[in-house]
Design an enzyme around this catalytic site. Structure first.
Site, PDB file in Angstrom:
ATOM      1  CG  ASP A   1      36.969  62.451   1.952  1.00  0.00           C
ATOM      2  OD1 ASP A   1      36.081  62.936   1.244  1.00  0.00           O
ATOM      3  OD2 ASP A   1      36.858  62.290   3.186  1.00  0.00           O
TER       4      ASP A   1
ATOM      5  CG  HIS B   1      31.402  69.134  -4.046  1.00  0.00           C
ATOM      6  ND1 HIS B   1      31.657  70.110  -3.115  1.00  0.00           N
ATOM      7  CD2 HIS B   1      30.643  69.724  -5.000  1.00  0.00           C
ATOM      8  CE1 HIS B   1      31.059  71.227  -3.464  1.00  0.00           C
ATOM      9  NE2 HIS B   1      30.433  71.031  -4.617  1.00  0.00           N
TER      10      HIS B   1
HETATM   11  P1  ADQ Z   1      31.472  64.720   2.700  1.00  0.00           P
HETATM   12  O1  ADQ Z   1      31.766  63.354   2.192  1.00  0.00           O
HETATM   13  O2  ADQ Z   1      30.186  64.886   3.391  1.00  0.00           O
HETATM   14  O3  ADQ Z   1      31.569  65.819   1.556  1.00  0.00           O
HETATM   15  P2  ADQ Z   1      33.438  66.261   4.382  1.00  0.00           P
HETATM   16  O4  ADQ Z   1      34.248  67.092   3.481  1.00  0.00           O
HETATM   17  O5  ADQ Z   1      34.234  65.719   5.521  1.00  0.00           O
HETATM   18  O6  ADQ Z   1      32.738  65.020   3.697  1.00  0.00           O
HETATM   19  O7  ADQ Z   1      32.280  67.155   4.953  1.00  0.00           O
HETATM   20  C1  ADQ Z   1      31.455  66.699   5.979  1.00  0.00           C
HETATM   21  C2  ADQ Z   1      30.805  67.888   6.664  1.00  0.00           C
HETATM   22  O8  ADQ Z   1      29.791  67.369   7.505  1.00  0.00           O
HETATM   23  C3  ADQ Z   1      31.797  68.666   7.530  1.00  0.00           C
HETATM   24  O9  ADQ Z   1      31.556  70.038   7.402  1.00  0.00           O
HETATM   25  C4  ADQ Z   1      31.473  68.165   8.936  1.00  0.00           C
HETATM   26  O10 ADQ Z   1      31.636  69.137   9.944  1.00  0.00           O
HETATM   27  C5  ADQ Z   1      30.015  67.809   8.829  1.00  0.00           C
HETATM   28  N1  ADQ Z   1      29.733  66.711   9.769  1.00  0.00           N
HETATM   29  C6  ADQ Z   1      30.186  65.453   9.727  1.00  0.00           C
HETATM   30  N2  ADQ Z   1      29.748  64.776  10.810  1.00  0.00           N
HETATM   31  C7  ADQ Z   1      29.004  65.624  11.514  1.00  0.00           C
HETATM   32  C8  ADQ Z   1      28.271  65.523  12.747  1.00  0.00           C
HETATM   33  N3  ADQ Z   1      28.206  64.411  13.460  1.00  0.00           N
HETATM   34  N4  ADQ Z   1      27.611  66.609  13.169  1.00  0.00           N
HETATM   35  C9  ADQ Z   1      27.663  67.752  12.473  1.00  0.00           C
HETATM   36  N5  ADQ Z   1      28.332  67.919  11.342  1.00  0.00           N
HETATM   37  C10 ADQ Z   1      28.993  66.865  10.867  1.00  0.00           C
HETATM   38  C11 ADQ Z   1      31.823  65.830   0.143  1.00  0.00           C
HETATM   39  C12 ADQ Z   1      33.118  65.121  -0.301  1.00  0.00           C
HETATM   40  C13 ADQ Z   1      34.306  65.708   0.452  1.00  0.00           C
HETATM   41  C14 ADQ Z   1      34.379  67.220   0.219  1.00  0.00           C
HETATM   42  C15 ADQ Z   1      33.038  67.867   0.510  1.00  0.00           C
HETATM   43  C16 ADQ Z   1      33.022  69.342   0.106  1.00  0.00           C
HETATM   44  O11 ADQ Z   1      33.014  63.728  -0.070  1.00  0.00           O
HETATM   45  O12 ADQ Z   1      35.515  65.092   0.018  1.00  0.00           O
HETATM   46  O13 ADQ Z   1      35.352  67.768   1.095  1.00  0.00           O
HETATM   47  O14 ADQ Z   1      31.989  67.231  -0.193  1.00  0.00           O
HETATM   48  O15 ADQ Z   1      33.430  69.521  -1.194  1.00  0.00           O
END
Ligand code: ADQ
Length: 457
Positions: free
Chosen positions: A366, A158
């Site tokens: 990311d 991921h």
């Molecule tokens: P993350 O590093 O966690 O994931 P991201 O892809 O942005 O990063 O996903 C975060 C998730 O958490 C999103 O669905 C977002 O809505 C949720 N989130 C963040 N802040 C929140 C809040 N305050 N309240 C509720 N929900 C919140 C890792 C990798 C990424 C990759 C994903 C999936 O680092 O690059 O996209 O896995 O593969």
């Protein structure tokens, strides 16, 4: 159709009554598991202290078995906090300066993977298809093979895969590369990560690219591919459409009092570029005095991994920085930055994204970044906001309608923000449509299907 066995560090077990877990990945994998029947195995998140963990806890929901194991304190420290989060995470995000190698942690990482394999293997039937997720579990297939399993095993990373010069600073890089060769399919977020992986194999002659997405290394042949993860686009857009009636979204709208809202949503993590982003916002206000009092920047950032010292320190740094900017720029009736450390439910999140005239998503690195995709999906087609997106997020390779920025370039990001907030409606609509069409076609179910089809056609 063969049963599916998903293995990930943490498992989103539905609450009592079978309430669907939050988040697109959990929804998509659960749907695939429901269709084929299967098992989702991982760490319970609990520690058994110094004692050997008891046997697997199995929870049956329909035709899915959730299988959870505890880990000892030492395991949690060495495998999870130690090697996964203090070595692999920083290395894969190109942060050599933050990687803390220790033989003990490396040994713990491989030991816990062996432990997972021993707990999982008795549950596996000969024609099960196994899908392992993320950097915590790279050596799992090798351990399962060692125990004689011949099943199809796929792996999806991921997070980004770094170039050879970065990866090779990690003393056990060769074991990590060897670990991947035991899978039948290794999936990355983007073709860029896949190229980096191929480069790592070529360097020092560890392996070869055979063409047609096939690789050979360590005496094995396997497939590699790029599978960009999506979101549950249609469902998320529906949340956003319905969100206007939600009391918290209504309160948020009223509280910004007609100002333009800039929104950022990220886990608290150094990869997300929060300090550079706040600098860029400050620069934007200082260089666009007409915007003083006219914009509100809402940054929603739940804490994560607080046990890791860098994360603890970062929490203080970001909070102090937001406070300093508010003190310097704010007035009696205007707080420029609202910095909130809590999680919000997906329907509310969708509503807040929709209020945002600009979505500010500027990670330094990311794998994909689902927030960027959620922001786009949540927009009102008649009056969409503008996505300002880091070129170093995997999502930048798909979201062609975004304003791409280099997050290290504070002035450039500030300029993009100014452009976003003054962009004419027609251009906003055109940019949004290009992205939304892409997100509807390549949603998370499609990602899941594409990976599983390539793993076991
Ligand atoms: P993350 O590093 O966690 O994931 P991201 O892809 O942005 O990063 O996903 C975060 C998730 O958490 C999103 O669905 C977002 O809505 C949720 N989130 C963040 N802040 C929140 C809040 N305050 N309240 C509720 N929900 C919140 C890792 C990798 C990424 C990759 C994903 C999936 O680092 O690059 O996209 O896995 O593969």
């Amino acid at each position: 159709m063969s049963r599916l066995v998903v293995v990930s560090n943490r498992v989103p077990v539905p609450e009592k009554g079978g309430i669907a877990p939050a988040g697109g990945l959990a929804v998509a994998l659960k749907a695939a598991l429901e269709e084929r029947g299967g098992i989702w195995m991982g760490w319970s998140g609990n520690s058994s202290g110094a004692q050997e963990p008891e046997k697997l806890k199995e929870i049956q929901q329909g035709n899915i078995t959730y299988a959870l194991t505890d880990l000892t304190d030492t395991d949690v420290e060495e495998y999870y906090h130690g090697f996964a989060n203090r070595v692999l995470w920083p290395i894969c995000h190109y942060r050599l300066d933050l990687a803390e190698y220790g033989r003990k942690e490396m040994a713990g990482y491989f030991r816990v993977n062996r432990f997972f394999a021993h707990r999982l293997a008795p549950l596996i039937k000969p024609d099960d298809v196994i899908w392992v997720h993320d950097y915590h579990l790279i050596p799992l297939a090798a351990e399962l093979r060692q125990m004689g399993l011949k099943n199809k095993i796929g792996f999806f990373l991921h997070i980004p895969w770094p170039p050879a010069d970065v990866l090779f600073t990690m003393p056990v890089h060769e074991e990590i590369m060897r670990g991947l060769s035991h899978y039948d399919l290794v999936g990355f977020q983007t073709d860029h990560d896949l190229e980096n992986f191929a480069g790592c194999l070529r360097r020092e002659g560890i392996g070869d690219e055979l063409g047609d997405g096939r690789f050979s290394s360590h005496g094995r042949t396997f497939k590699g591919g790029a599978y960009s993860i999506g979101i549950e686009t249609a469902a998320f857009a529906e949340f956003a459409r319905k969100s206007a009636t939600h009391s918290m979204v209504r309160k948020a709208r009223e509280s910004i009092e007609g100002r333009s809202l800039i929104i950022g949503v990220d886990r608290l993590d150094y990869s997300k570029g929060l300090t550079q982003r706040i600098d860029a916002f400050e620069h934007f206000i200082l260089t666009n005095p007409a915007q003083q009092g006219r914009v509100t920047y809402l940054q929603i950032t739940p804490k994560s991994r607080s046990e890791v010292p860098e994360y603890e320190a970062m929490q203080r740094t970001v909070a102090e920085q937001a406070g300093r900017v508010n003190g310097a720029l704010g007035s009696v009736d205007w707080v420029p930055i609202r910095y909130i450390n809590r999680s919000v439910g997906r329907p509310i999140l969708a509503g807040l994204y929709r209020l945002g005239k600009a979505g500010l998503v500027t990670p330094l690195r990311d794998g994909m970044n689902l927030v960027a995709k959620e922001y786009v999906a949540a927009q009102d087609p008649e009056d969409p906001g503008v996505l300002v997106l880091s070129r170093f997020a995997g999502a930048a390779r798909q979201l062609k309608g975004a304003l791409l920025v280099n997050p290290y370039d504070i002035e450039g990001t500030a300029n993009a923000l100014a452009r976003a907030l003054s962009m004419p409606l027609e251009e906003r609509q055109e940019r949004w449509k290009v992205m939304m069409d892409q997100l509807l076609e390549f949603d998370v179910s499609r990602w899941c299907r594409d990976f599983l089809t390539d793993l076991a056609p």
